[in-house]
Motif scaffolding. Structure first.
Motif, PDB file in Angstrom:
ATOM      1  N   SER A  59       0.844  -1.190   0.000  1.00  0.00           N
ATOM      2  CA  SER A  59       0.000   0.000   0.000  1.00  0.00           C
ATOM      3  C   SER A  59       0.882   1.244   0.000  1.00  0.00           C
ATOM      4  O   SER A  59       2.097   1.159   0.173  1.00  0.00           O
ATOM      5  CB  SER A  59      -0.923   0.012   1.221  1.00  0.00           C
ATOM      6  N   THR A  60       0.248   2.391  -0.165  1.00  0.00           N
ATOM      7  CA  THR A  60       0.964   3.673  -0.115  1.00  0.00           C
ATOM      8  C   THR A  60       0.740   4.371   1.224  1.00  0.00           C
ATOM      9  O   THR A  60       1.072   5.542   1.381  1.00  0.00           O
ATOM     10  CB  THR A  60       0.488   4.592  -1.254  1.00  0.00           C
ATOM     11  N   LYS A  61       0.209   3.653   2.196  1.00  0.00           N
ATOM     12  CA  LYS A  61      -0.174   4.253   3.484  1.00  0.00           C
ATOM     13  C   LYS A  61       0.981   4.987   4.151  1.00  0.00           C
ATOM     14  O   LYS A  61       0.799   6.069   4.723  1.00  0.00           O
ATOM     15  CB  LYS A  61      -0.725   3.163   4.413  1.00  0.00           C
ATOM     16  N   THR A  94       3.230  12.346   0.354  1.00  0.00           N
ATOM     17  CA  THR A  94       3.457  13.205  -0.802  1.00  0.00           C
ATOM     18  C   THR A  94       4.187  14.490  -0.411  1.00  0.00           C
ATOM     19  O   THR A  94       3.789  15.173   0.542  1.00  0.00           O
ATOM     20  CB  THR A  94       2.110  13.578  -1.466  1.00  0.00           C
ATOM     21  N   LYS A 105      -0.503  10.939  -5.495  1.00  0.00           N
ATOM     22  CA  LYS A 105      -0.149   9.540  -5.242  1.00  0.00           C
ATOM     23  C   LYS A 105      -0.616   8.609  -6.363  1.00  0.00           C
ATOM     24  O   LYS A 105      -0.271   7.426  -6.369  1.00  0.00           O
ATOM     25  CB  LYS A 105      -0.762   9.061  -3.921  1.00  0.00           C
ATOM     26  N   ALA A 106      -1.383   9.122  -7.271  1.00  0.00           N
ATOM     27  CA  ALA A 106      -1.982   8.273  -8.314  1.00  0.00           C
ATOM     28  C   ALA A 106      -0.947   7.447  -9.074  1.00  0.00           C
ATOM     29  O   ALA A 106      -1.148   6.230  -9.262  1.00  0.00           O
ATOM     30  CB  ALA A 106      -2.807   9.119  -9.276  1.00  0.00           C
ATOM     31  N   GLU A 113       0.208   4.491  -6.914  1.00  0.00           N
ATOM     32  CA  GLU A 113      -0.762   3.407  -6.730  1.00  0.00           C
ATOM     33  C   GLU A 113      -0.591   2.324  -7.797  1.00  0.00           C
ATOM     34  O   GLU A 113      -0.815   1.144  -7.541  1.00  0.00           O
ATOM     35  CB  GLU A 113      -2.186   3.964  -6.790  1.00  0.00           C
ATOM     36  N   LYS A 114      -0.181   2.731  -8.981  1.00  0.00           N
ATOM     37  CA  LYS A 114      -0.015   1.776 -10.084  1.00  0.00           C
ATOM     38  C   LYS A 114       1.175   0.841  -9.864  1.00  0.00           C
ATOM     39  O   LYS A 114       1.308  -0.164 -10.562  1.00  0.00           O
ATOM     40  CB  LYS A 114       0.163   2.522 -11.397  1.00  0.00           C
ATOM     41  N   ILE A 135       1.926  -0.665  -6.917  1.00  0.00           N
ATOM     42  CA  ILE A 135       1.699  -1.622  -5.828  1.00  0.00           C
ATOM     43  C   ILE A 135       1.819  -3.051  -6.349  1.00  0.00           C
ATOM     44  O   ILE A 135       1.238  -3.402  -7.381  1.00  0.00           O
ATOM     45  CB  ILE A 135       0.308  -1.396  -5.191  1.00  0.00           C
ATOM     46  N   LEU A 159       5.404  -0.812  -0.899  1.00  0.00           N
ATOM     47  CA  LEU A 159       4.488  -1.112  -2.008  1.00  0.00           C
ATOM     48  C   LEU A 159       4.293  -2.608  -2.198  1.00  0.00           C
ATOM     49  O   LEU A 159       3.348  -3.034  -2.872  1.00  0.00           O
ATOM     50  CB  LEU A 159       5.010  -0.502  -3.310  1.00  0.00           C
TER      51      LEU A 159
END
Length: 570
Positions: A216-218, A222, A227-228, A231-232, A234, A553
């Motif tokens: 995850s990006t938790k 930023t 963050k988009a 996300e790709k 992960i 990630l």
């Protein structure tokens, strides 16, 4: 086949959950009788064994003379082990055996039977695992009988074997203290004493399927952008590319602590060897700074051990001593080390830029995306000089490997470098005077990639300098550039550094950039030298921030990385 009831399963689960490693203060003086001993051994002999090899031998030790000798072995071993835990003084107070409190000891050995054994032709250690399974069977039966077992591992196994009269065909796996209980803790003692926290099951179980993301990006924050794009990435594989270079600026006394004094030129070489090979080939011991701070290569290597990069490669961008790596792991470009910027770096900047650009055009990415890190001692000094020489208002915005930046030395060096370049008008002439090979080559590389695949610049203000340089080249040459697949990720230590401002530097770039930092620190570590990172020393290098990003990630936790790094510290 015998069928068991749900109640049987509940009872077994209760026995498993209440099994404990028992220390001396929990045993009573009541002896274990012969029938109970035989039940323990019977349970052990019903353990699974690879190839039905039953490679175990149990030695029941009741002889007090032998038990005393084993206890002396423990005392000697414990004295030495205390040195390994010198940073945790509570270790010396732990009760870690019951050798004097129990009259029944059982030594458990693995029997090296020789020859080919079914199931052991590919994994040689599975016979030992069978012995460990036998010990667990015994342990569970003991708990069902309200008997305690304490596993004593702080012993020299070969000495125990010789004391018990066994030959080299036997290898000790466990030495067990067995006795009746007067008490038993509800929780494991090392948990209640705070020695270790219980791991969450979500951190120790990985489910491989097509639907559930593991990472995850938790814990990735930023700095600017969105963050988009992150996300790709992960659960995706990355190639890690490490750019290595030496600038003689690093030889200026006191300007950097990124390596060993007098051997600063070896820093990138050793970082690459350790990251890729897991060991050094050009020096015997892993170097530390004068303050004892280990290289951030430990962080990147730890992530690789926990969730491996698809590939790791290195770029020789001017090293006096190249790393000893296989040819396919090291890209070489016949670039000499750069000089001291205070006297003129003497770089053929146009040629190095073009080499980076051409390399990118032909580079075939083998994984989903690329993480580009660097190892260049004194690189923040040359990065600062480069940004200032290119007209950016970057005074006081670049970080340093020091907690307290040696401004006098650094400023004098930068001032002299800018003086050398002040009458030059050609962009590449300026870079050839004040910059370093890594900055110039990587600027060419990201322009050559031109969005063909995702690239994460793994680093702090040095990697921002790559972007600033690329930004100037785009304007200077009128080059078209696609920035949508370009990101930057650094450490929290850089992002929160009070002596620099990475966000302000990023805002000077004309094209959009997504930049992040990882929420990682050594608050859970016990080693004082690692905690210096949290106090502002070192901060970045060898792609540490980008490596931690890759770990997060892919579902690796901060605790796992911290523990893995700490394992490298003697």
């Amino acid at each position: 086949m015998k069928h068991f009831t749900p109640k049987d399963a509940e009872t077994l689960m209760e026995i498993i959950a209440n099994r404990r490693d028992v220390r001396g203060h929990h045993f009573s003086s009541e002896p274990v009788n012969e029938q109970e001993l035989q039940m323990l051994l019977e349970a052990a002999h019903h353990a699974p064994s690879v190839g039905y090899s039953q490679p175990w031998k149990f030695v029941v030790v009741r002889d007090e003379t032998l038990q005393d000798a084993i206890y002396q072995n423990f005392k000697e071993s414990f004295k030495k082990s205390k040195k390994k835990f010198k940073h945790r003084p509570e270790y010396a107070k732990l009760k870690l055996e019951a050798l004097k409190e129990t009259k029944l000891h059982i030594a458990v050995f693995y029997h090296h039977q020789g020859g080919h054994i079914l199931g052991q032709t590919s994994q040689k250690d599975v016979g030992r695992y069978s012995v460990a399974a036998a010990i667990e069977n015994m342990w569970l039966m003991a708990r069902a009988l309200n008997i305690g077992i304490g596993w004593v591992s702080i012993l020299k196994p070969k000495k125990v074997r010789k004391l018990l009269g066994l030959g080299e065909a036997y290898e000790m796996v466990g030495y067990l203290c067995v006795g009746k209980l007067k008490s038993l803790p509800n929780e494991p003692e090392l948990k209640t004493l705070g020695w270790e926290a219980q791991k969450k099951r979500s951190r120790t179980v990985t489910v491989l399927d097509d639907t559930t993301p593991h990472g995850s990006t938790k814990h990735i924050h930023t700095i600017c952008g969105s963050k988009a794009p992150l996300e790709k990435l992960i659960d995706k594989k990355a190639t890690f590319l490490l750019a290595l270079s030496h600038t003689k600026t690093a030889n200026i006394k006191g300007i950097t602590q990124a390596g060993l004094p007098g051997l600063m030129h070896l820093t990138p070489t050793l970082d690459a060897e350790f990251l890729i090979c897991g060991k050094l080939k050009s020096l015997k011991k892993l170097p530390k700074t004068a303050k004892g701070i280990p290289t951030p290569a430990l962080i990147t290597r730890s992530v690789h051990l926990l969730h491996p990069f698809g590939h790791i490669e290195a770029l020789d961008l001017g090293l006096p001593t190249p790393p000893r790596l296989k040819a396919k792991k090291l890209h070489r470009f016949a670039i000499p080390p750069s000089g001291k910027i205070s006297k003129g770096a003497n770089i053929n900047a146009k040629e190095i830029f073009e080499k980076g650009y051409r390399f990118a055009e032909t580079y075939q990415l083998k994984d989903d995306y690329l993480i580009l890190g660097e190892s260049v001692p004194s690189g923040t000094t040359t990065a600062t000089a480069t940004a200032l020489a290119l007209g950016y208002k970057a005074e006081g915005l670049f970080s340093s490997s020091f907690k307290d930046v040696p401004d006098d030395i650094r400023q004098r060096t930068i001032t002299k470098a800018l003086q050398k370049a002040k009458n030059q008008t050609d962009l590449f002439d300026i870079l050839g005077t004040v910059s370093d090979n890594m900055l110039i080559f990587n600027a060419g590389f990201i322009l050559g990639v031109n969005g063909r695949f995702p690239v994460v610049l793994a680093g702090g203000t040095q990697m921002v300098a790559v972007l600033l340089l690329a930004n100037r080249i785009i304007n200077y040459m009128g080059t078209a550039f696609e920035a949508k697949n370009l990101m930057l990720c650094t450490t929290k230590w850089v992002a929160k550094d009070k002596h620099s401002d990475i966000k302000a530097l990023l805002q000077m770039i004309d094209f959009p950039i997504d930049a992040y930092y990882t929420d990682f620190d050594f608050s859970q570590a016990h080693t004082p030298t690692l905690k210096r990172y949290d106090k502002g020393e070192a901060k970045e290098g060898v792609g540490a921030g980008g490596a931690v990003m890759y770990g997060y990630l892919n579902g690796v936790s901060k605790a796992e990385i911290s523990r893995q790094v700490e394992g490298f510290i003697p």
